[in-house]
Design an enzyme around this catalytic site. Sequence first.
Site, PDB file in Angstrom:
ATOM      1  N   LYS A   9       0.813  -1.218   0.000  1.00 12.92           N
ATOM      2  CA  LYS A   9       0.000   0.000   0.000  1.00 12.92           C
ATOM      3  C   LYS A   9       0.852   1.277   0.000  1.00 12.92           C
ATOM      4  O   LYS A   9       2.061   1.233   0.271  1.00 12.92           O
ATOM      5  CB  LYS A   9      -0.926  -0.033   1.218  1.00 12.92           C
ATOM      6  CG  LYS A   9      -1.985  -1.157   1.154  1.00 12.92           C
ATOM      7  CD  LYS A   9      -2.922  -1.069   2.365  1.00 12.92           C
ATOM      8  CE  LYS A   9      -4.017  -2.124   2.299  1.00 12.92           C
ATOM      9  NZ  LYS A   9      -4.945  -2.012   3.456  1.00 12.92           N
ATOM     10  N   TYR A  49     -12.360  -1.872  -3.751  1.00 11.78           N
ATOM     11  CA  TYR A  49     -12.842  -2.018  -2.368  1.00 11.78           C
ATOM     12  C   TYR A  49     -14.364  -1.896  -2.256  1.00 11.78           C
ATOM     13  O   TYR A  49     -14.876  -1.596  -1.182  1.00 11.78           O
ATOM     14  CB  TYR A  49     -12.164  -0.993  -1.465  1.00 11.78           C
ATOM     15  CG  TYR A  49     -10.790  -1.417  -0.971  1.00 11.78           C
ATOM     16  CD1 TYR A  49     -10.630  -2.551  -0.170  1.00 11.78           C
ATOM     17  CD2 TYR A  49      -9.655  -0.670  -1.277  1.00 11.78           C
ATOM     18  CE1 TYR A  49      -9.384  -2.927   0.302  1.00 11.78           C
ATOM     19  CE2 TYR A  49      -8.402  -1.041  -0.808  1.00 11.78           C
ATOM     20  CZ  TYR A  49      -8.273  -2.170  -0.010  1.00 11.78           C
ATOM     21  OH  TYR A  49      -7.031  -2.540   0.470  1.00 11.78           O
ATOM     22  N   ASN A 112      -1.968   0.449   6.755  1.00  8.32           N
ATOM     23  CA  ASN A 112      -1.416  -0.783   7.326  1.00  8.32           C
ATOM     24  C   ASN A 112      -0.582  -1.599   6.331  1.00  8.32           C
ATOM     25  O   ASN A 112      -0.476  -2.816   6.433  1.00  8.32           O
ATOM     26  CB  ASN A 112      -2.527  -1.615   7.968  1.00  8.32           C
ATOM     27  CG  ASN A 112      -3.605  -2.032   6.980  1.00  8.32           C
ATOM     28  OD1 ASN A 112      -3.512  -1.725   5.803  1.00  8.32           O
ATOM     29  ND2 ASN A 112      -4.611  -2.736   7.464  1.00  8.32           N
ATOM     30  N   HIS A 115      -2.237  -5.392   1.656  1.00  6.43           N
ATOM     31  CA  HIS A 115      -3.540  -6.038   1.492  1.00  6.43           C
ATOM     32  C   HIS A 115      -3.296  -7.468   1.069  1.00  6.43           C
ATOM     33  O   HIS A 115      -2.372  -7.739   0.302  1.00  6.43           O
ATOM     34  CB  HIS A 115      -4.362  -5.341   0.394  1.00  6.43           C
ATOM     35  CG  HIS A 115      -5.516  -6.175  -0.100  1.00  6.43           C
ATOM     36  ND1 HIS A 115      -6.725  -6.186   0.530  1.00  6.43           N
ATOM     37  CD2 HIS A 115      -5.596  -7.074  -1.120  1.00  6.43           C
ATOM     38  CE1 HIS A 115      -7.531  -7.061  -0.103  1.00  6.43           C
ATOM     39  NE2 HIS A 115      -6.856  -7.597  -1.105  1.00  6.43           N
ATOM     40  N   GLU A 126      -9.708 -10.891  -7.370  1.00  7.53           N
ATOM     41  CA  GLU A 126      -8.751  -9.792  -7.187  1.00  7.53           C
ATOM     42  C   GLU A 126      -7.551  -9.934  -8.123  1.00  7.53           C
ATOM     43  O   GLU A 126      -7.030  -8.933  -8.630  1.00  7.53           O
ATOM     44  CB  GLU A 126      -8.317  -9.729  -5.716  1.00  7.53           C
ATOM     45  CG  GLU A 126      -9.462  -9.285  -4.799  1.00  7.53           C
ATOM     46  CD  GLU A 126      -9.091  -9.226  -3.335  1.00  7.53           C
ATOM     47  OE1 GLU A 126      -7.949  -9.569  -2.969  1.00  7.53           O
ATOM     48  OE2 GLU A 126      -9.960  -8.816  -2.536  1.00  7.53           O
TER      49      GLU A 126
HETATM   50  P1  ATP Z   1      -7.050  -6.046   3.565  1.00  5.61           P
HETATM   51  O1  ATP Z   1      -8.440  -6.335   3.015  1.00  5.61           O
HETATM   52  O2  ATP Z   1      -6.495  -4.708   3.114  1.00  5.61           O
HETATM   53  O3  ATP Z   1      -6.098  -7.173   3.375  1.00  5.61           O
HETATM   54  P2  ATP Z   1      -8.041  -6.736   6.146  1.00  5.61           P
HETATM   55  O4  ATP Z   1      -8.750  -7.851   5.461  1.00  5.61           O
HETATM   56  O5  ATP Z   1      -7.122  -7.045   7.279  1.00  5.61           O
HETATM   57  O6  ATP Z   1      -7.167  -5.890   5.144  1.00  5.61           O
HETATM   58  P3  ATP Z   1     -10.548  -5.296   6.078  1.00  5.61           P
HETATM   59  O7  ATP Z   1     -11.489  -5.381   7.220  1.00  5.61           O
HETATM   60  O8  ATP Z   1     -10.834  -6.078   4.837  1.00  5.61           O
HETATM   61  O9  ATP Z   1      -9.084  -5.646   6.634  1.00  5.61           O
HETATM   62  O10 ATP Z   1     -10.388  -3.754   5.722  1.00  5.61           O
HETATM   63  C1  ATP Z   1      -9.816  -3.376   4.495  1.00  5.61           C
HETATM   64  C2  ATP Z   1      -8.883  -2.243   4.726  1.00  5.61           C
HETATM   65  O11 ATP Z   1      -9.640  -1.093   5.137  1.00  5.61           O
HETATM   66  C3  ATP Z   1      -7.852  -2.435   5.847  1.00  5.61           C
HETATM   67  O12 ATP Z   1      -6.722  -3.146   5.445  1.00  5.61           O
HETATM   68  C4  ATP Z   1      -7.519  -1.000   6.204  1.00  5.61           C
HETATM   69  O13 ATP Z   1      -6.601  -0.434   5.277  1.00  5.61           O
HETATM   70  C5  ATP Z   1      -8.869  -0.314   6.046  1.00  5.61           C
HETATM   71  N1  ATP Z   1      -9.567  -0.245   7.332  1.00  5.61           N
HETATM   72  C6  ATP Z   1     -10.141  -1.270   8.002  1.00  5.61           C
HETATM   73  N2  ATP Z   1     -10.674  -0.883   9.164  1.00  5.61           N
HETATM   74  C7  ATP Z   1     -10.444   0.462   9.241  1.00  5.61           C
HETATM   75  C8  ATP Z   1     -10.751   1.468  10.182  1.00  5.61           C
HETATM   76  N3  ATP Z   1     -11.411   1.187  11.307  1.00  5.61           N
HETATM   77  N4  ATP Z   1     -10.333   2.733   9.925  1.00  5.61           N
HETATM   78  C9  ATP Z   1      -9.688   3.033   8.786  1.00  5.61           C
HETATM   79  N5  ATP Z   1      -9.353   2.126   7.845  1.00  5.61           N
HETATM   80  C10 ATP Z   1      -9.730   0.855   8.066  1.00  5.61           C
HETATM   81 MG    MG Z   2      -9.956  -7.589   3.683  1.00  2.42          MG
END
Ligand code: ATP
Ligand code: MG
Length: 137
Positions: A9, A49, A112, A115, A126
């Site tokens: 990211k 997304y 973070n 992804h 994806e």
């Molecule tokens: P990813 O899908 O990116 O691998 P993940 O599956 O761990 O991560 P998801 O719940 O799918 O997490 O959320 C997708 C992305 O949205 C997260 O990786 C993060 O970048 C963002 N995100 C998730 N929760 C929050 C939050 N509370 N505040 C801001 N951004 C968030």
């Molecule tokens: Mg996810």
Amino acid sequence: TERTLSIIKPDATRRNLTGKINAKFEEAGLRIIAQKRIHLTKAQAGKFYEVHKERPFYDELCEFMASAPVVVQVLEGEGAIVKNREVMGATNPADAAPGTIRAEFAQSVGENSVHGSDAPETAAAEIAFYFSGLELV
Ligand code: ATP
Ligand code: MG
């Protein structure tokens, strides 16, 4: 062997962490079989997304993903989807296990660093979103 879609990211590409993150994947036995650096538009990030469009952080997430280039990649290996998510660590770096990518590099729950696809069906969709068949051998 299984394949999964990974994204390094903007917070990580900005800090020049692509090599360190790729080393974590390779140390875990994941093979980088396709990789490219792209700068998403906000609309493209929004489409990727789309599953999160009702969540409160959706707009912020799309802005962030379009804020700098990302590195999209296909990782291959035995149990690649689960293995990649183990190497990534928990979504919130505060909860991520020591040694994981997010524990070492992530800056916040939003920024973070990586992804990873979460299931075989999402991995296939994806991968197809970012790569053509010709790019995958
Ligand atoms: P990813 O899908 O990116 O691998 P993940 O599956 O761990 O991560 P998801 O719940 O799918 O997490 O959320 C997708 C992305 O949205 C997260 O990786 C993060 O970048 C963002 N995100 C998730 N929760 C929050 C939050 N509370 N505040 C801001 N951004 C968030
Ligand atoms: Mg996810």
